[in-house]
Design a protein around this motif. Structure first.
Motif, PDB file in Angstrom:
ATOM      1  N   VAL A   1      -1.844 -13.947   3.558  1.00  0.00           N
ATOM      2  CA  VAL A   1      -1.489 -13.131   4.697  1.00  0.00           C
ATOM      3  C   VAL A   1      -1.669 -11.664   4.393  1.00  0.00           C
ATOM      4  CG1 VAL A   1       0.515 -11.974   6.022  1.00  0.00           C
ATOM      5  CG2 VAL A   1       0.598 -14.604   5.314  1.00  0.00           C
ATOM      6  N   VAL A   2      -2.339 -11.066   5.430  1.00  0.00           N
ATOM      7  CA  VAL A   2      -2.997  -9.688   5.284  1.00  0.00           C
ATOM      8  C   VAL A   2      -2.239  -8.778   6.539  1.00  0.00           C
ATOM      9  CG1 VAL A   2      -4.849  -8.082   5.587  1.00  0.00           C
ATOM     10  CG2 VAL A   2      -5.011 -10.333   4.405  1.00  0.00           C
ATOM     11  N   ILE A   3      -1.720  -7.808   6.037  1.00  0.00           N
ATOM     12  CA  ILE A   3      -1.250  -6.799   6.954  1.00  0.00           C
ATOM     13  C   ILE A   3      -2.292  -5.447   6.922  1.00  0.00           C
ATOM     14  CG2 ILE A   3       1.015  -5.481   8.034  1.00  0.00           C
ATOM     15  CD1 ILE A   3       1.038  -8.522   8.069  1.00  0.00           C
ATOM     16  N   GLU A   4      -2.886  -5.361   7.707  1.00  0.00           N
ATOM     17  CA  GLU A   4      -3.917  -4.142   7.527  1.00  0.00           C
ATOM     18  C   GLU A   4      -3.042  -2.676   7.636  1.00  0.00           C
ATOM     19  OE1 GLU A   4      -8.082  -5.828   8.409  1.00  0.00           O
ATOM     20  OE2 GLU A   4      -7.310  -4.782   9.980  1.00  0.00           O
ATOM     21  N   GLU A   5      -3.984  -1.669   7.510  1.00  0.00           N
ATOM     22  CA  GLU A   5      -2.978  -0.425   7.409  1.00  0.00           C
ATOM     23  C   GLU A   5      -2.726   0.067   8.936  1.00  0.00           C
ATOM     24  OE1 GLU A   5      -7.574   0.276   8.028  1.00  0.00           O
ATOM     25  OE2 GLU A   5      -6.404  -0.969   6.674  1.00  0.00           O
ATOM     26  N   GLY A   6      -1.521   0.746   8.815  1.00  0.00           N
ATOM     27  CA  GLY A   6      -1.055   1.405   9.919  1.00  0.00           C
ATOM     28  C   GLY A   6      -0.463   0.609  10.971  1.00  0.00           C
ATOM     29  N   VAL A   7       0.019  -0.829  10.387  1.00  0.00           N
ATOM     30  CA  VAL A   7       0.605  -1.570  11.304  1.00  0.00           C
ATOM     31  C   VAL A   7       2.082  -1.439  11.489  1.00  0.00           C
ATOM     32  CG1 VAL A   7       1.493  -4.223  11.446  1.00  0.00           C
ATOM     33  CG2 VAL A   7      -0.838  -3.633  11.135  1.00  0.00           C
ATOM     34  N   SER A   8       2.785  -1.757  12.441  1.00  0.00           N
ATOM     35  CA  SER A   8       4.365  -1.655  12.563  1.00  0.00           C
ATOM     36  C   SER A   8       4.559  -2.873  13.074  1.00  0.00           C
ATOM     37  CB  SER A   8       4.514  -0.514  13.627  1.00  0.00           C
ATOM     38  OG  SER A   8       6.088  -0.531  13.597  1.00  0.00           O
TER      39      SER A   8
ATOM     40  N   GLY B   1       0.688  -1.155   0.066  1.00  0.00           N
ATOM     41  CA  GLY B   1      -0.006  -0.183  -0.035  1.00  0.00           C
ATOM     42  C   GLY B   1       0.893   1.357  -0.186  1.00  0.00           C
ATOM     43  N   ASP B   2       0.108   2.324  -0.181  1.00  0.00           N
ATOM     44  CA  ASP B   2       0.835   3.722  -0.176  1.00  0.00           C
ATOM     45  C   ASP B   2       1.572   3.937   1.169  1.00  0.00           C
ATOM     46  OD1 ASP B   2      -0.538   4.009  -2.600  1.00  0.00           O
ATOM     47  OD2 ASP B   2      -2.106   5.258  -1.785  1.00  0.00           O
ATOM     48  N   GLY B   3       2.691   4.452   1.042  1.00  0.00           N
ATOM     49  CA  GLY B   3       3.394   4.935   2.205  1.00  0.00           C
ATOM     50  C   GLY B   3       4.037   3.866   3.176  1.00  0.00           C
ATOM     51  N   THR B   4       3.876   2.621   2.527  1.00  0.00           N
ATOM     52  CA  THR B   4       4.448   1.596   3.306  1.00  0.00           C
ATOM     53  C   THR B   4       6.006   1.519   3.319  1.00  0.00           C
ATOM     54  OG1 THR B   4       2.404   0.278   3.524  1.00  0.00           O
ATOM     55  CG2 THR B   4       4.723  -0.923   3.341  1.00  0.00           C
ATOM     56  N   LEU B   5       6.956   0.907   4.265  1.00  0.00           N
ATOM     57  CA  LEU B   5       8.171   0.867   4.174  1.00  0.00           C
ATOM     58  C   LEU B   5       8.569  -0.724   4.200  1.00  0.00           C
ATOM     59  CD1 LEU B   5      11.243   1.409   4.542  1.00  0.00           C
ATOM     60  CD2 LEU B   5      10.746   1.392   7.250  1.00  0.00           C
ATOM     61  N   VAL B   6       9.263  -1.208   3.107  1.00  0.00           N
ATOM     62  CA  VAL B   6       9.757  -2.698   3.133  1.00  0.00           C
ATOM     63  C   VAL B   6      11.323  -2.296   3.434  1.00  0.00           C
ATOM     64  CG1 VAL B   6       9.753  -4.568   1.632  1.00  0.00           C
ATOM     65  CG2 VAL B   6       7.844  -3.054   1.325  1.00  0.00           C
TER      66      VAL B   6
ATOM     67  N   LYS C   1       4.874  -0.263   8.291  1.00  0.00           N
ATOM     68  CA  LYS C   1       6.278  -0.349   8.572  1.00  0.00           C
ATOM     69  C   LYS C   1       6.665  -1.896   8.681  1.00  0.00           C
ATOM     70  CE  LYS C   1      10.418   0.587  11.549  1.00  0.00           C
ATOM     71  NZ  LYS C   1      10.400  -0.913  11.838  1.00  0.00           N
ATOM     72  N   LEU C   2       7.439  -2.481   7.631  1.00  0.00           N
ATOM     73  CA  LEU C   2       7.944  -3.892   7.878  1.00  0.00           C
ATOM     74  C   LEU C   2       9.261  -3.803   8.499  1.00  0.00           C
ATOM     75  CD1 LEU C   2       6.634  -5.497   4.531  1.00  0.00           C
ATOM     76  CD2 LEU C   2       5.478  -5.214   6.787  1.00  0.00           C
TER      77      LEU C   2
ATOM     78  N   VAL D   1       0.945  -2.737  16.593  1.00  0.00           N
ATOM     79  CA  VAL D   1       2.449  -2.602  16.913  1.00  0.00           C
ATOM     80  C   VAL D   1       3.007  -4.116  17.475  1.00  0.00           C
ATOM     81  CG1 VAL D   1       4.173  -1.550  17.931  1.00  0.00           C
ATOM     82  CG2 VAL D   1       2.441  -0.027  17.300  1.00  0.00           C
ATOM     83  N   VAL D   2       3.862  -4.839  16.564  1.00  0.00           N
ATOM     84  CA  VAL D   2       4.346  -6.157  16.910  1.00  0.00           C
ATOM     85  C   VAL D   2       5.772  -5.905  17.030  1.00  0.00           C
ATOM     86  CG1 VAL D   2       4.524  -8.300  16.069  1.00  0.00           C
ATOM     87  CG2 VAL D   2       2.484  -7.086  15.333  1.00  0.00           C
ATOM     88  N   GLY D   3       5.996  -6.564  18.354  1.00  0.00           N
ATOM     89  CA  GLY D   3       7.601  -6.674  18.650  1.00  0.00           C
ATOM     90  C   GLY D   3       8.307  -7.498  17.885  1.00  0.00           C
ATOM     91  N   GLU D   4       9.640  -7.128  18.070  1.00  0.00           N
ATOM     92  CA  GLU D   4      10.541  -7.859  16.882  1.00  0.00           C
ATOM     93  C   GLU D   4      10.435  -9.202  17.291  1.00  0.00           C
ATOM     94  OE1 GLU D   4      14.590  -7.057  19.570  1.00  0.00           O
ATOM     95  OE2 GLU D   4      14.325  -5.625  17.889  1.00  0.00           O
ATOM     96  N   ASN D   5      10.969 -10.063  16.322  1.00  0.00           N
ATOM     97  CA  ASN D   5      11.257 -11.605  16.250  1.00  0.00           C
ATOM     98  C   ASN D   5       9.662 -12.119  16.887  1.00  0.00           C
ATOM     99  OD1 ASN D   5      13.749 -11.542  15.460  1.00  0.00           O
ATOM    100  ND2 ASN D   5      14.558 -10.992  17.556  1.00  0.00           N
TER     101      ASN D   5
END
Length: 275
Positions: free
Chosen positions: A174-181, A133-138, A155-156, A199-203
């Motif tokens: 797999v679905v990652i909805e808007e605004g997820v980090s 999506g728009d504005g997303t960081l890969v 933010k991935l 917001v999902v913690g690392e690992n």
């Protein structure tokens, strides 16, 4: 005929024995038109209907047809020789829409949609049928699997895997909805849905086989993380620890979900400002 009906007809023809060797210019033109529609975001492998994400089976069939009705060819892109059934997606449209992709390792396969004002850092890979999506960081070392749906302003984190679900065609990806980090090193697989603004913690591993202990609604759920949650990995006791051959107890992974705290949101906003 609509694009959907043309793809369905072509799918039936392959069931009746049509092969890549039989496919001619008419079939290849249809497949290219379908890939163009995916890249433009006009069609998607899954959509939200009545509150649930559901696969568009005909779209996933169209992606599969691009593999079964094409033969592996020697190709060249950016001075690099490779061999594949699909070419890579051309990226000359990205700059005019404010999207950035760094060289020498940012790979976008044909049939992937990348929105405006997005950022793709190398090395990263976006597979056929995926929607970013728009504005997303890969970020660096990220993979977005075939048909995965990643919303706007996501933010991935680095070294994150967003799995693809191409088959069976009736299963939603797999679905990652808007605004997820998603923090660095996260893994999201097997049709798991991450609700918006979480917001999902690392690992953290998110998969339907691992329970999510939602402390907000006080329930144990599988296959999804509700919207606006802060999630992280914890370990809970496993029945394996009761086995005579196992000494010292045993634990299995779980995910704990709580309310997103204000300080967590402030941290993600600071990251957004830096980007």
């Amino acid at each position: 005929m609509s694009l959907e009906s043309e793809i369905d007809t072509l799918w039936q023809r392959t069931d009746d024995g049509l092969t890549a060797g039989d496919a001619g210019s008419e079939e290849r033109d249809l497949l290219d038109t379908f890939l163009d529609a995916l890249e433009a975001g006009d069609v998607r492998a899954a959509e939200k209907r009545d509150g649930d994400w559901q696969a568009n089976e005909w779209v996933k069939r169209g992606v599969l047809l691009n593999f079964s009705l094409r033969e592996t060819q020697s190709r060249e892109y950016g001075g690099v020789d490779y061999h594949d059934v699909l070419p890579l997606r051309r990226t000359n449209d990205l700059g005019e829409r404010g999207t950035r992709n760094t060289p020498d390792g940012t790979v976008i396969r044909r049939g992937a949609h990348v929105g405006s004002d997005a950022i793709l850092m190398s090395p990263s890979f976006v597979n056929a049928g995926a929607h970013v999506g728009d504005g997303t960081l890969v970020d660096s070392c990220d993979t977005v699997g075939s048909c995965a749906q990643v919303g706007a302003d996501v933010k991935l984190g680095a070294n994150t895997l967003i799995g693809g679900v191409l088959e069976p065609v009736e299963d939603a990806p797999v679905v990652i909805e808007e605004g997820v980090s998603l923090g660095a090193g996260c893994r999201v697989t097997s049709g798991f849905v991450v609700g918006h603004d979480s917001v999902v913690g690392e690992n953290t591993l998110l998969t339907p086989r691992i329970p999510v202990y939602d402390l907000v609604d006080e329930e144990i759920i599988y296959g999804r993380l509700p919207p606006e949650r802060r999630a992280f990995t914890r370990f809970v006791e496993s029945s394996v620890g009761d086995h005579d051959l196992f000494d010292g107890g045993a634990y299995k992974p779980a995910v704990v979900a709580t309310d997103v705290e204000d300080r967590t949101l402030e941290a993600t906003e600071r990251e957004e400002a830096l980007r």
